[in-house]
Each structure stands twice: as C-alpha cells, then as structure tokens.
Enzyme design. Structure first.
Site, short mmCIF file in Angstrom:
data_model
loop_
_atom_site.label_atom_id
_atom_site.label_comp_id
_atom_site.label_asym_id
_atom_site.label_seq_id
_atom_site.Cartn_x
_atom_site.Cartn_y
_atom_site.Cartn_z
N LYS A 98 0.86 -1.20 0.00
CA LYS A 98 0.00 0.00 0.00
C LYS A 98 0.89 1.24 0.00
CE LYS A 98 -3.97 -2.05 2.26
NZ LYS A 98 -3.57 -3.38 1.77
N ASP A 132 -1.59 -2.02 -3.99
CA ASP A 132 -2.98 -2.17 -3.55
C ASP A 132 -3.71 -0.84 -3.67
OD1 ASP A 132 -2.75 -4.83 -2.80
OD2 ASP A 132 -2.41 -4.40 -0.67
N GLN A 164 -11.29 -0.91 -8.21
CA GLN A 164 -12.43 -1.32 -7.37
C GLN A 164 -13.74 -1.08 -8.13
OE1 GLN A 164 -11.02 1.67 -4.85
NE2 GLN A 164 -10.33 0.32 -3.21
N ARG A 185 -5.50 -5.70 -11.02
CA ARG A 185 -6.26 -6.65 -10.19
C ARG A 185 -7.64 -6.00 -10.00
NH1 ARG A 185 -4.52 -6.37 -4.37
NH2 ARG A 185 -2.91 -7.91 -4.85
N LYS A 188 -13.94 -5.73 -5.73
CA LYS A 188 -15.16 -4.92 -5.56
C LYS A 188 -14.87 -3.65 -4.76
CE LYS A 188 -18.39 -8.77 -5.82
NZ LYS A 188 -19.55 -9.45 -5.19
N ALA A 190 -13.09 -2.44 -0.62
CA ALA A 190 -13.25 -2.84 0.78
C ALA A 190 -13.45 -1.67 1.74
CB ALA A 190 -12.03 -3.65 1.21
N THR A 227 -11.84 -12.10 -6.34
CA THR A 227 -13.19 -12.21 -5.79
C THR A 227 -13.42 -13.62 -5.25
OG1 THR A 227 -15.55 -11.96 -6.28
CG2 THR A 227 -14.19 -12.83 -8.06
N ARG A 290 -12.04 -7.60 6.85
CA ARG A 290 -12.52 -8.96 6.50
C ARG A 290 -13.82 -9.27 7.26
NH1 ARG A 290 -8.74 -7.63 3.78
NH2 ARG A 290 -10.53 -6.97 2.58
P1 FDA Z 1 -18.61 -10.37 -1.85
O1 FDA Z 1 -18.18 -9.46 -0.74
O2 FDA Z 1 -19.86 -10.05 -2.58
O3 FDA Z 1 -18.67 -11.82 -1.27
C1 FDA Z 1 -19.11 -12.93 -2.05
C2 FDA Z 1 -18.99 -14.20 -1.22
O4 FDA Z 1 -17.59 -14.44 -0.95
C3 FDA Z 1 -19.60 -14.10 0.19
O5 FDA Z 1 -20.97 -14.44 0.17
C4 FDA Z 1 -18.77 -15.11 0.95
O6 FDA Z 1 -19.21 -16.42 0.67
C5 FDA Z 1 -17.40 -14.93 0.35
N1 FDA Z 1 -16.59 -13.96 1.10
C6 FDA Z 1 -16.24 -12.70 0.74
N2 FDA Z 1 -15.45 -12.13 1.66
C7 FDA Z 1 -15.31 -13.03 2.64
C8 FDA Z 1 -14.61 -13.02 3.88
N3 FDA Z 1 -13.89 -11.97 4.29
N4 FDA Z 1 -14.70 -14.15 4.66
C9 FDA Z 1 -15.39 -15.23 4.25
N5 FDA Z 1 -16.07 -15.28 3.08
C10 FDA Z 1 -16.03 -14.21 2.29
N6 FDA Z 1 -10.01 -4.31 -1.75
C11 FDA Z 1 -9.55 -3.04 -1.91
O7 FDA Z 1 -10.30 -2.10 -1.67
N7 FDA Z 1 -8.27 -2.83 -2.33
C12 FDA Z 1 -7.42 -3.85 -2.63
O8 FDA Z 1 -6.27 -3.60 -3.02
C13 FDA Z 1 -7.89 -5.18 -2.48
N8 FDA Z 1 -7.11 -6.26 -2.76
C14 FDA Z 1 -7.65 -7.53 -2.75
C15 FDA Z 1 -6.89 -8.61 -3.17
C16 FDA Z 1 -7.46 -9.88 -3.24
C17 FDA Z 1 -6.63 -11.03 -3.72
C18 FDA Z 1 -8.82 -10.07 -2.88
C19 FDA Z 1 -9.48 -11.41 -2.99
C20 FDA Z 1 -9.57 -9.00 -2.44
C21 FDA Z 1 -9.00 -7.73 -2.34
N9 FDA Z 1 -9.72 -6.65 -1.88
C22 FDA Z 1 -9.22 -5.38 -2.02
C23 FDA Z 1 -11.00 -6.86 -1.16
C24 FDA Z 1 -12.20 -6.78 -2.07
O9 FDA Z 1 -12.38 -5.44 -2.48
C25 FDA Z 1 -13.49 -7.25 -1.37
O10 FDA Z 1 -13.72 -6.47 -0.23
C26 FDA Z 1 -13.46 -8.71 -0.96
O11 FDA Z 1 -12.78 -9.51 -1.88
C27 FDA Z 1 -14.90 -9.25 -0.85
O12 FDA Z 1 -15.55 -9.17 -2.09
P2 FDA Z 1 -15.92 -10.44 -2.99
O13 FDA Z 1 -15.59 -10.11 -4.38
O14 FDA Z 1 -15.27 -11.65 -2.45
O15 FDA Z 1 -17.50 -10.52 -2.96
#
Ligand code: FDA
Length: 308
Positions: A98, A132, A164, A185, A188, A190, A227, A290
């Site tokens: 970061k 990041d 994002q 990368r 969605k 965070a 994701t 998380r």
């Molecule tokens: P979503 O949140 O809609 O979740 C879909 C499903 O995934 C959930 O129903 C659950 O089953 C599972 N799931 C998701 N998160 C979980 C958790 N914490 N524990 C258990 N199950 C979970 N963000 C950012 O702002 N800047 C960044 O640089 C990054 N970098 C990054 C790297 C990598 C490798 C990943 C996977 C994610 C990030 N993120 C990030 C975080 C990202 O923005 C996001 O908040 C999370 O990945 C959760 O989104 P999903 O796409 O998983 O879908």
C-alpha cells in the site's frame, strides 16, 4: 447487514482498539484466521505450502498510513527482504504493497521514490509489485504514481495496481490503464465510500465488476480477478469460453483463509489461482475489513474460540 459492514469499517479506523488489539494474545489468536503469522518466516512458510498445492501467492506485509519517514523506509525494507527471499527460495510469489505504508500521506514524492526502488528491485529479480488500492481519496494519486512507474525506462510491466468496481470512475480508469498496458487486479472494494463516488447498492457493484471483467479479459495484458463471489467467477469463465480466452491469460485471486474450497475447485478446473497472503503485527485494520465483508465471520471466530 449494511449496518454491520459500516460498523466494522468504523472499527477498522479506531486507533485505541487497534493499539490494544494488536498487542493482545487473544487478538493475535483471532487474527490467525486471515493472517499468515507475525513474521516474514511465517509468510514464507505459508507461501511454500500454497505453492506446493499449485497456487501462486502475493505477499502483503501488513501496515498502512505510516506517520514518519523512518517507518516508511522500515516498511520498504521488509519488502526488499521479501523480494530477495522469494528469489532465493524460488517461490512462485510476488508482493502487494500500500502506498500509505510507503509514506504517501506524508509526501507523495517520497512514497513514489520508495516505490520506484521496490519496483526496480522486483525487475532485477524478475518479479512484480502490485500496488494495492486504498480509499477513494487516494485513487487518483495512486494511479498517477503507478502509471509514472510503469512508464519509467526498464520498469514497464514490473508494477501493476488494483481497480475497485464499486467506484463510478473505474471504467474510465480501466480504459486508461489498458491503453498503457498496466496489469490490473479487479476487486469490488473494501472501504466505506459515499454515494457521490461509489455505487451504494451491491447489484450495481456486481454488474460493474462483470462489465470490467469483460474489458480485462478482452485485453492482451495478464490481469487478476480478485473475488470469492461465485457469480463473478461464473461470469468470467463464461466470457472467457465465449471469446476463446485461454485460462493461462488471466488468474483468479483470493484471500488467505477465505473460500479454500473454491480455490481448490478453480485449480482443478485448470485455472491460475493466486492467494493473497498477509502477515505482520499490524493486522488490525485488515482483519476488521474482512469482518466487514462477512459479519458471519464473527460467529465462526467465536465458535472456534469456545471450542478450544
Ligand atoms: P462479496 O463481498 O460479494 O462476497 C461474495 C462471497 O464471498 C460471500 O458471500 C462469501 O461467501 C465470500 N466472502 C467474501 N469475503 C469473505 C470473507 N472476508 N470471509 C469469508 N467469506 C467471504 N479491496 C480493496 O479495496 N483494495 C485492494 O487492493 C484489495 N485487494 C484484494 C486482493 C485480493 C486477492 C482479494 C481477494 C480481495 C482484495 N480486496 C481489495 C478486497 C475486495 O475489495 C473485497 O472487499 C473482498 O474480496 C470481498 O468481495 P468479494 O468479491 O469476495 O464478494
């Protein structure tokens, strides 16, 4: 649930809780659900294990928003050691960092200089630095720095960044990064963002994720789809199949400790999977984000604690 998400994101910024949490034995124990360990050696051991399963890794030395130049240099030193250790042990791993950890909030010029040294080091050992993405107040400066680093002689392709899908601006940012050939990368997002800059509703964030996925898969550059959402993954696979995009041209990325079943499943289906492995003593904000993503994690953690 949106209330719980906001509550955990607010907690992620609480300095007092962070101070006590990161020093408490209970906190360290809880964090192990999402964090590989406190030391470099812990992270390298996990990386080796993940590699043995057939997946690549991105190592993240936890920390953000440093408050002195010395802290920024100390943070960078850890990354230099990681890049050397990855090369020595021949790990299939890169690093994620970061810019606020490298002093962005103190001096963008200093952070850019420190990041440039890291990217230079990565290039010299045939590796890659992922910058990041943090909250939306930093999107523009982060993209500007990444694009300048990518444009420096000899550094092209050794640095990439994150987009994002919850931000309205992301489609335009993807267009610009693709035009430059920067590795992206896609996630969605965070952080807690106001409706002036980000889609407030999840279906809109998801539709934008799918739209941006199509743009990435259509480009010749190697990108990462980060994701755990099975719908996003299905949409990517469908587009790739329809447009004859070979699975070797992109990767799925997931977080350490999240949806290991899905990681293995994708691997079995012949997809590249990279696991994001965070480590270090400054785990508190990462851990809270998380929990914000899936408040049900709190119940899992509580259940596991009671079991012990
Ligand atoms: P979503 O949140 O809609 O979740 C879909 C499903 O995934 C959930 O129903 C659950 O089953 C599972 N799931 C998701 N998160 C979980 C958790 N914490 N524990 C258990 N199950 C979970 N963000 C950012 O702002 N800047 C960044 O640089 C990054 N970098 C990054 C790297 C990598 C490798 C990943 C996977 C994610 C990030 N993120 C990030 C975080 C990202 O923005 C996001 O908040 C999370 O990945 C959760 O989104 P999903 O796409 O998983 O879908």
């Amino acid at each position: 649930m949106p209330f719980l998400r906001s509550a955990f994101i607010a907690l992620s910024r609480n300095r007092l809780l962070r101070h006590f949490g990161e020093r408490s034995t209970l906190g360290v124990k809880l964090s192990s659900r999402f964090v590989a360990g406190m030391e470099i050696e812990d992270a390298l051991r996990v990386a080796e294990a993940v590699n043995r399963q057939g997946m690549s890794v991105s190592l993240d030395s936890l920390g953000e928003s440093v408050t002195s130049e010395a802290e920024a240099h100390t943070a960078a030193e850890v990354y230099h050691r990681l890049l050397d250790a990855i090369a020595e042990r021949r790990l299939n791993a890169n690093v994620s960092v970061k810019l606020t950890q490298l002093g962005l909030l103190l001096s963008p010029d200093m952070a850019e200089g420190i990041a440039a040294n890291l990217v230079q080091h990565a290039r010299s050992v045939d590796n890659f630095v992922r910058i990041d993405m943090e909250d939306s107040s930093l999107t523009q400066v982060t993209l500007d720095i990444v694009r300048r680093l990518h444009a420096r002689p000899g550094l092209r392709g050794a640095v990439g960044t994150v987009i994002q899908s919850y931000l309205y601006r992301s489609q335009a940012d993807v267009e610009q990064l693709l035009a430059d050939g920067v590795r992206i990368r896609l996630c969605k997002g965070a952080y807690k963002e106001p409706p002036e800059v980000a889609f407030p509703k999840k279906p809109d964030v998801d539709s934008n994720y799918v739209r941006l996925t199509h743009m990435l898969l259509d480009s010749p550059v190697y990108h990462g789809l980060a994701t755990h959402d099975e719908h996003m993954i299905a949409a990517a696979k469908e587009f790739a199949a329809q447009h004859q995009v070979d699975p070797s041209r992109y990767e799925f990325q997931m977080l350490f400790g999240v949806r290991r079943d899905l990681q293995r499943q994708l691997l079995k289906q012949g997809h590249n999977v990279r696991v994001y492995v965070p480590f270090g003593h400054e785990w508190y904000p990462y851990f809270m984000r998380r929990l914000a993503e899936r408040p049900a994690n709190v119940f899992f953690l509580a259940k596991n604690l009671l079991r012990k």
